[in-house]
Design a protein around this motif. Structure first.
Motif, PDB file in Angstrom:
ATOM      1  N   UNK A  70      16.925  39.641  14.678  1.00  0.00           N
ATOM      2  CA  UNK A  70      18.351  39.222  15.167  1.00  0.00           C
ATOM      3  C   UNK A  70      18.320  37.753  14.576  1.00  0.00           C
ATOM      4  N   UNK A  71      17.077  36.999  14.900  1.00  0.00           N
ATOM      5  CA  UNK A  71      17.347  35.454  14.570  1.00  0.00           C
ATOM      6  C   UNK A  71      17.205  35.182  13.029  1.00  0.00           C
ATOM      7  N   UNK A  72      16.422  36.133  12.727  1.00  0.00           N
ATOM      8  CA  UNK A  72      16.564  36.131  10.756  1.00  0.00           C
ATOM      9  C   UNK A  72      17.784  36.527  10.431  1.00  0.00           C
ATOM     10  N   UNK A  73      18.458  37.420  11.080  1.00  0.00           N
ATOM     11  CA  UNK A  73      20.051  37.802  10.456  1.00  0.00           C
ATOM     12  C   UNK A  73      20.976  36.477  10.713  1.00  0.00           C
ATOM     13  N   UNK A  74      20.843  35.855  12.000  1.00  0.00           N
ATOM     14  CA  UNK A  74      21.439  34.841  12.312  1.00  0.00           C
ATOM     15  C   UNK A  74      21.058  33.741  11.377  1.00  0.00           C
ATOM     16  N   UNK A  75      20.031  33.458  10.953  1.00  0.00           N
ATOM     17  CA  UNK A  75      19.574  32.317  10.042  1.00  0.00           C
ATOM     18  C   UNK A  75      20.403  32.775   8.739  1.00  0.00           C
ATOM     19  N   UNK A  93      26.683  44.340  11.003  1.00  0.00           N
ATOM     20  CA  UNK A  93      25.333  44.840  11.144  1.00  0.00           C
ATOM     21  C   UNK A  93      24.536  44.475  12.438  1.00  0.00           C
ATOM     22  N   UNK A  94      24.843  43.072  12.347  1.00  0.00           N
ATOM     23  CA  UNK A  94      24.150  42.412  13.397  1.00  0.00           C
ATOM     24  C   UNK A  94      24.685  42.711  14.803  1.00  0.00           C
ATOM     25  N   UNK A  95      25.871  43.014  15.006  1.00  0.00           N
ATOM     26  CA  UNK A  95      26.622  43.319  16.316  1.00  0.00           C
ATOM     27  C   UNK A  95      26.200  44.719  16.558  1.00  0.00           C
TER      28      UNK A  95
END
Ligand SMILES: Nc1ncnc2c1ncn2[C@@H]1O[C@H](COP(=O)(O)OP(=O)(O)OP(=O)(O)O)[C@@H](O)[C@H]1O
Length: 802
Positions: free
Chosen positions: A520-525, A452-454
């Motif tokens: 994005x950063x939330x997803x990465x976290x 999803x992020x990508x």
């Protein structure tokens, strides 16, 4: 010398012609003023170029032309046989009215050799340019013999705003941009675009795009006549056009001929289209003006130019097309139904300019040289005829669909709409993504979250690119539009609007970018957390597996220990039983020994040891359960050792007593047997007596029973020994592993201790149990302790406990 000759020649000419003063005298040939019909839409002017250096001979130049002071008339002097005149009488000849014929023509304007480029532009070209700015089609066409100044008049040679020699094209461009900049109407938007083409040998090519050759002329209802595939260049200032003209001029076919060092071998058409959109009360009106600046190739007489080969072919084609132009003009004047526009490319292209919807200015270029007289006369006649062409010019207004500005306006609206939809989509996508993210978070699926992020990132980048493209497109379109009063980019109105629009778009996108970045950063976290959680889960799983394995092992150990305890318990009980039996026997023996006066071991001591309780022993339902600990086991061991020692002592004592007993029993038996045998012998040696014989027989039978009892006992003892030996052979204690296990038993660590001990007792138990089972078999005679058996038992014990 260069500076003096034109003046000299001019004065010479003027002196010559002034004597005749053609507009006062009756010319021999005159093209009357009545022919000068007022036709605003088709003007004809003539320009006489100054004599060239090559035309001045010995500092003298004989001009054949005289221009009226009002620049409306031109007189051509046709001298007879001037070549034959002696140079000494030349002046006299020239002043003699009988030497020449005068041809007088009237035009809208006649420029003499002294007229400057600026004057030509201001008096003639400017009008056409302003017409184009009003939305008319306008054409300025330079026509004339080769080397008469067509290119000079149209282009000039240097393209900057201070060069006085610059021609009509650069000045027209300056005029257009000046008009746009100075215009007071700020609600008008302009767009200027240019094209540049040449027709060389009847082939049309784009002078601004070298890859576009052999173009075709098309016609449709909307666009009229046009060149298909001709490039159009939107320009924002004069310098942009100058560079385009220079670029085109370099591509134009030129050659050095006898008549002109740089002779244009093609017709060149420079097209300027000016679109203007005015908005009044929310109503947009559009005007499209088109200015054709035509530099025709020069007509030439092959006989004069001496052209051959390629030049000859070029000349033929040029003359042919110019002849077509003449035919079109003739047909127009004669108002023929068929106008042969299609006979040449140039006439086809200039269809509107010749008798159509156009304000046309034809400029006849002529040379004043006597050598060029015939061509000059021909050109002037041609121009004179052209005066009769009538055009009907109308403003190209509200050409809704045709106007590029309209198209651009529509395109801009569409792009803006698209942009706002994109913005919406970005917001919607963001929400959707949020939902997806929530769902994925709930599922704790790292891979799905990554995908999803990508996907989101890709989409984000694509949208950002699209946004950039849209913005760039808007910027380009805007930059190509100009507003009355100034360049659109410089107008405060436009700047403010653009700045506001840019601010709005930038703010929207910055907001969206920030949101997306957050997302994005939330997803990465989340991803990092998911990873951490997964690692933790994996670790926990490993620990659980290890713990389960160890628990299973412990369970097994406990079960084994329980078994061992049971076994031990059994052994213990059996040993106790055996010990009871032994003690009983010992007591019998004790009694016997006491009666015989011998010493006995301390039975009380043995019993106290046997009856001593092991620590942590729990009795429940009559059953004893031991809590096996290391200390308990050590207790057991030490007790076993003690018991073993006592047993050994006991065994020794028993053995000793048994030997005694055996000896005693043997001696008794032997005595009994001896006495029985003596009795039997006595009885047999005396006379037969039935009663005696009966007692002898009884003695014999009892003797036999004693002997067979002894035999049975010994065979039973033997069988017992065999069983014990057999069971010992089968016992794991006799395998290497068991031996090894036993050898290592002293080196065990704390964890292994129960297992090793367990093995030890299990094996002991088996062996013992097997032996005990044999003894308890009801089919066997009840064991009777005798010396042999005690020795055997002792051996078995020693083996088991060793
Ligand atoms: N009005 C003028 N003042 C000064 N020089 C001029 C003028 N007109 C023409 N010339 C000069 O005459 C020469 C020929 O001019 P130009 O090349 O413009 O002729 P042309 O008609 O275009 O010729 P061609 O048809 O062969 O291309 C040039 O050297 C040019 O400088």
């Amino acid at each position: 010398m260069n500076t003096s000759f034109p003046k000299m020649s001019t004065s010479s000419l003027s002196q010559t012609t002034s004597q005749t003063n053609f507009y006062d005298s009756s010319p021999m040939s005159s093209y009357s003023a009545k022919q000068l019909t007022s036709n605003d839409n088709f003007k004809v002017v003539v320009r006489v170029r100054p004599p060239l250096q090559r035309e001045v001979i010995d500092g003298r130049f004989i001009s054949t032309i005289q221009v009226s002071p009002d620049h409306k008339k031109i007189c051509l002097y046709e001298y007879y046989n001037i070549d034959l005149v002696d140079p000494e009488h030349l002046e006299e000849y020239l002043n003699n009215p009988n030497s020449y014929t005068m041809h007088t023509f009237s035009f809208d304007y006649v420029y003499d050799q002294d007229n400057t480029q600026e004057e030509v532009y201001d008096n003639t070209a400017r009008h056409a340019v302003l017409s184009a700015l009003q939305g008319f089609n306008a054409t300025i066409m330079a026509y004339g013999q080769t080397g008469t100044g067509k290119t000079y008049t149209m282009e000039g040679f240097k393209y900057n705003c201070i060069d006085p020699q610059r021609g009509i094209i650069p000045r027209a461009i300056e005029e257009i941009f000046k008009h746009i900049s100075n215009g007071s109407n700020e609600s008008t938007t302009f767009m200027v675009r240019v094209s540049y083409l040449q027709i060389y040998n009847e082939v049309i090519s784009d002078l601004l795009r070298s890859d576009r050759q052999n173009l075709h002329i098309r016609e449709d209802k909307k666009r009229g006549v046009f060149v298909e595939g001709l490039s159009e260049w939107a320009v924002r200032n004069p310098s942009e056009i100058y560079s385009l003209i220079q670029k085109g001029a370099q591509s134009r076919a030129t050659a050095s001929t006898k008549m002109n060092d740089v002779s244009s071998r093609s017709h060149a058409v420079f097209i300027i289209i000016v679109e203007q959109m005015t908005e009044i009360d929310n109503h947009k009106s559009i005007k499209v003006g088109k200015l054709n600046l035509v530099d025709l190739a020069g007509s030439e007489r092959v006989r004069v130019t001496g052209a051959t080969g390629r030049r000859l072919e070029e000349s033929k084609k040029i003359n042919q097309s110019l002849s077509c132009l003449g035919n079109v003009i003739s047909a127009l004047i004669e108002q023929k139904t068929h106008i042969p526009y299609r006979d040449s490319k140039i006439t086809r292209l200039l269809e509107d300019s010749l008798g159509g919807n156009c304000k046309t200015t034809m400029m006849g270029m002529i040379s004043p040289a006597i050598d060029a007289f015939l061509e000059t006369l021909s050109s002037v006649k041609f121009a004179n005829r052209a005066k009769n062409i009538k055009n009907k010019a109308t403003i190209n207004e509200d050409v809704d669909q045709k106007a590029l500005l309209r198209k651009y306006e529509c395109e801009l609206q569409r792009l803006r709409k698209e942009l706002s939809e994109k913005n919406k989509t970005i917001v919607d996508s963001s929400k959707l993504s949020q939902l997806e993210e929530d769902k994925k978070r709930a599922e704790q699926d790292k891979n799905a979250a990554m995908a999803a992020l990508e996907a989101r990132s890709k989409q984000f980048f694509i949208e950002r690119e699209e946004k950039k493209k849209l913005e760039e497109k808007i910027r380009q379109i805007n930059s190509q539009m100009l507003i009355g009063g100034c360049n659109i980019e410089n107008s405060p109105q436009f700047r403010n609007a653009i700045e506001e629009q840019q601010k709005l778009i930038r703010a929207q996108y910055e907001k969206k970018i920030t949101e997306l970045e957050k997302e994005r950063s939330q997803l990465e976290e989340d991803k990092v957390q998911v990873d951490r959680y997964k690692q933790l889960t994996l670790k926990q799983r490993d620990i659980m597996i290890a713990l389960t394995t160890r628990l299973n092992e412990r369970d097994e150990t406990i079960v084994q220990l329980q078994d061992e305890l049971d076994a031990y318990d059994r052994i213990h009980r059996e040993t106790e039983t055996m010990l009871d039996q032994k003690i009983q026997r010992v007591q019998q023996l004790e009694e016997y020994v006491n009666s015989m006066g011998g010493n006995l071991p301390n039975v009380q001591q043995i019993q106290s040891i046997r009856q001593s309780k092991i620590k942590d022993c729990v009795t429940q339902d009559g059953q004893e359960t031991y809590n096996i600990t290391k200390e308990n086991l050590q207790d057991y061991e030490s007790q076993i050792e003690q018991l073993t020692l006592i047993n050994q002592e006991q065994d020794q004592e028993i053995s000793r007593l048994n030997n005694l007993l055996l000896n005693h029993e043997n001696s008794n038996l032997m005595e009994y047997v001896k006495s029985s045998v003596d009795n039997i012998i006595d009885a047999l040696s005396q006379p037969n007596d039935g009663l005696k014989l009966q007692s002898v027989a009884k003695d014999l039978i009892s003797l036999q029973k004693i002997l067979s009892g002894e035999q049975q006992q010994s065979s039973h003892a033997f069988s017992n020994i065999q069983n014990i030996v057999h069971s010992r052979k089968e016992s794991p204690m006799h395998t290497n592993q068991s031996k090894k296990s036993l050898n290592n038993s002293q080196n065990y660590d704390d964890d292994e201790q129960p297992r090793q001990l367990n093995n030890f007792y299990t094996f002991s138990n088996k062996s013992q149990t097997s032996s005990m089972k044999k003894q308890k078999d009801p089919s066997l005679p009840k064991p009777q302790i005798n010396v042999q058996e005690i020795i055997k038992m002792r051996e078995v014990k020693r083996n088991l406990y060793s």
